[in-house]
Design a protein around this motif. Sequence first.
Motif, short mmCIF file in Angstrom:
data_model
loop_
_atom_site.label_atom_id
_atom_site.label_comp_id
_atom_site.label_asym_id
_atom_site.label_seq_id
_atom_site.Cartn_x
_atom_site.Cartn_y
_atom_site.Cartn_z
N ARG A 41 42.58 -16.30 -5.12
CA ARG A 41 42.99 -15.13 -5.63
C ARG A 41 44.64 -15.16 -5.46
O ARG A 41 45.49 -14.47 -6.01
CB ARG A 41 42.64 -13.79 -4.73
CG ARG A 41 41.17 -13.67 -5.35
CD ARG A 41 40.35 -12.42 -5.01
NE ARG A 41 39.22 -11.97 -5.42
CZ ARG A 41 38.87 -11.69 -6.65
NH1 ARG A 41 39.54 -11.49 -7.57
NH2 ARG A 41 37.56 -11.72 -6.90
N PHE A 42 45.21 -15.95 -4.35
CA PHE A 42 46.41 -16.23 -4.13
C PHE A 42 47.16 -17.10 -5.37
O PHE A 42 48.17 -16.71 -5.93
CB PHE A 42 46.75 -16.96 -2.71
CG PHE A 42 48.08 -17.62 -2.61
CD1 PHE A 42 49.37 -16.75 -2.17
CD2 PHE A 42 48.36 -18.80 -3.11
CE1 PHE A 42 50.23 -17.20 -2.04
CE2 PHE A 42 49.70 -19.40 -3.02
CZ PHE A 42 50.65 -18.58 -2.40
N TRP A 43 46.27 -17.97 -5.57
CA TRP A 43 46.82 -18.73 -6.89
C TRP A 43 46.73 -18.04 -8.06
O TRP A 43 47.63 -18.33 -8.95
CB TRP A 43 46.13 -20.11 -6.85
CG TRP A 43 46.65 -21.17 -5.73
CD1 TRP A 43 46.27 -21.38 -4.41
CD2 TRP A 43 47.78 -21.70 -6.02
NE1 TRP A 43 46.97 -22.33 -4.10
CE2 TRP A 43 48.14 -22.46 -4.83
CE3 TRP A 43 48.99 -21.71 -7.08
CZ2 TRP A 43 49.21 -23.20 -4.42
CZ3 TRP A 43 50.11 -22.61 -6.82
CH2 TRP A 43 50.35 -23.25 -5.51
N ARG A 94 39.89 -16.29 -0.92
CA ARG A 94 41.10 -15.79 -0.75
C ARG A 94 42.23 -16.57 -1.44
O ARG A 94 43.14 -16.27 -1.64
CB ARG A 94 41.21 -15.93 0.78
CG ARG A 94 42.60 -15.40 1.31
CD ARG A 94 42.50 -15.08 2.88
NE ARG A 94 43.95 -14.97 3.44
CZ ARG A 94 44.64 -15.82 4.18
NH1 ARG A 94 43.98 -17.06 4.43
NH2 ARG A 94 45.86 -15.78 4.51
N ARG A 135 58.93 -13.20 -4.22
CA ARG A 135 57.53 -13.08 -4.62
C ARG A 135 56.55 -13.52 -4.00
O ARG A 135 55.59 -12.86 -3.71
CB ARG A 135 57.57 -13.02 -6.10
CG ARG A 135 56.39 -12.38 -6.63
CD ARG A 135 56.40 -12.58 -8.27
NE ARG A 135 55.69 -13.75 -8.71
CZ ARG A 135 54.44 -13.93 -8.84
NH1 ARG A 135 53.49 -13.14 -8.39
NH2 ARG A 135 54.05 -15.33 -9.22
N LEU A 136 56.62 -14.85 -3.93
CA LEU A 136 55.38 -15.65 -3.40
C LEU A 136 55.50 -15.49 -1.63
O LEU A 136 54.14 -15.29 -1.15
CB LEU A 136 55.49 -17.12 -3.59
CG LEU A 136 55.61 -17.43 -4.94
CD1 LEU A 136 55.49 -18.71 -5.64
CD2 LEU A 136 54.24 -16.76 -5.72
N ASP A 146 50.98 -22.62 0.72
CA ASP A 146 50.19 -21.85 0.35
C ASP A 146 49.79 -20.79 1.49
O ASP A 146 50.13 -21.45 2.48
CB ASP A 146 49.15 -21.91 -0.90
CG ASP A 146 47.99 -23.05 -0.28
OD1 ASP A 146 47.87 -22.98 1.09
OD2 ASP A 146 47.19 -23.30 -1.14
N ILE A 147 48.79 -20.00 1.27
CA ILE A 147 48.19 -19.33 2.34
C ILE A 147 47.34 -20.02 3.50
O ILE A 147 47.17 -19.51 4.65
CB ILE A 147 47.43 -17.96 2.04
CG1 ILE A 147 46.36 -18.50 1.06
CG2 ILE A 147 48.56 -17.13 1.63
CD1 ILE A 147 45.44 -17.19 0.69
N LEU A 152 53.50 -12.55 -1.03
CA LEU A 152 51.96 -12.80 -1.20
C LEU A 152 51.31 -13.48 -0.08
O LEU A 152 50.05 -13.83 -0.20
CB LEU A 152 51.71 -13.61 -2.63
CG LEU A 152 51.93 -12.84 -3.82
CD1 LEU A 152 51.89 -13.76 -4.69
CD2 LEU A 152 51.20 -11.77 -4.04
N GLY A 153 52.29 -13.99 0.89
CA GLY A 153 51.66 -14.81 1.96
C GLY A 153 52.18 -16.39 2.05
O GLY A 153 51.66 -17.05 2.91
N GLU A 191 47.60 -14.95 -8.61
CA GLU A 191 48.91 -14.15 -8.74
C GLU A 191 49.98 -15.22 -8.63
O GLU A 191 50.92 -14.69 -9.40
CB GLU A 191 48.86 -13.55 -7.13
CG GLU A 191 47.91 -12.45 -6.89
CD GLU A 191 48.34 -11.38 -7.77
OE1 GLU A 191 49.40 -10.78 -8.37
OE2 GLU A 191 47.27 -10.71 -8.31
N VAL A 192 50.18 -16.26 -8.08
CA VAL A 192 51.23 -17.32 -8.38
C VAL A 192 51.15 -17.51 -9.69
O VAL A 192 52.28 -17.80 -10.48
CB VAL A 192 51.03 -18.45 -7.50
CG1 VAL A 192 51.73 -19.53 -7.86
CG2 VAL A 192 50.92 -17.97 -5.86
#
Length: 144
Positions: A21-23, A18, A109-110, A135-136, A113-114, A25-26
């Motif tokens: 996948r966040f990073w 998880r 934007r970020l 981050d998340i 994404l959470g 997108e970043v």
Amino acid sequence: MSSIKQFQVTFDCAEPERVARFWCEVLGYVVPPPPQGFATWDDYTCSQPPEQRDSWFACTDPSGVGPRLFFQRVPEGKVAKNRLHLDVRVGTGLVGEERLATLEAECTRLVALGAVRVRLLPADEENESCIVMQDIEGNEFCLD
């Protein structure tokens, strides 16, 4: 004579895939192909003993320039400020209102994404503005 060494940045986290996948997108990173002999990452995961499943994940810069990011599961949660953090350089070369607008757009934007916005560090005599974020899983980073 100095030598250039490759390095990766490793994150301790609760949910490696998880967070990876966040990073992705970043940073515009990608998930590399599964290990040799496996058609998918799910196939690889299912082949692991239960205690090792979902224990790590990685992502890479598709251009090959940036470091590999590695995410490993640890039992404890984050309890203190990071001693190391990433600066996501979205405002390089920009100053004043133009820089701030670029940082704010990326922050928006970020957050979708959470990510969490922590605070704006306004420009001073030595530094331009940046936005401190998490981050998340609460790891700090800066939009710079």
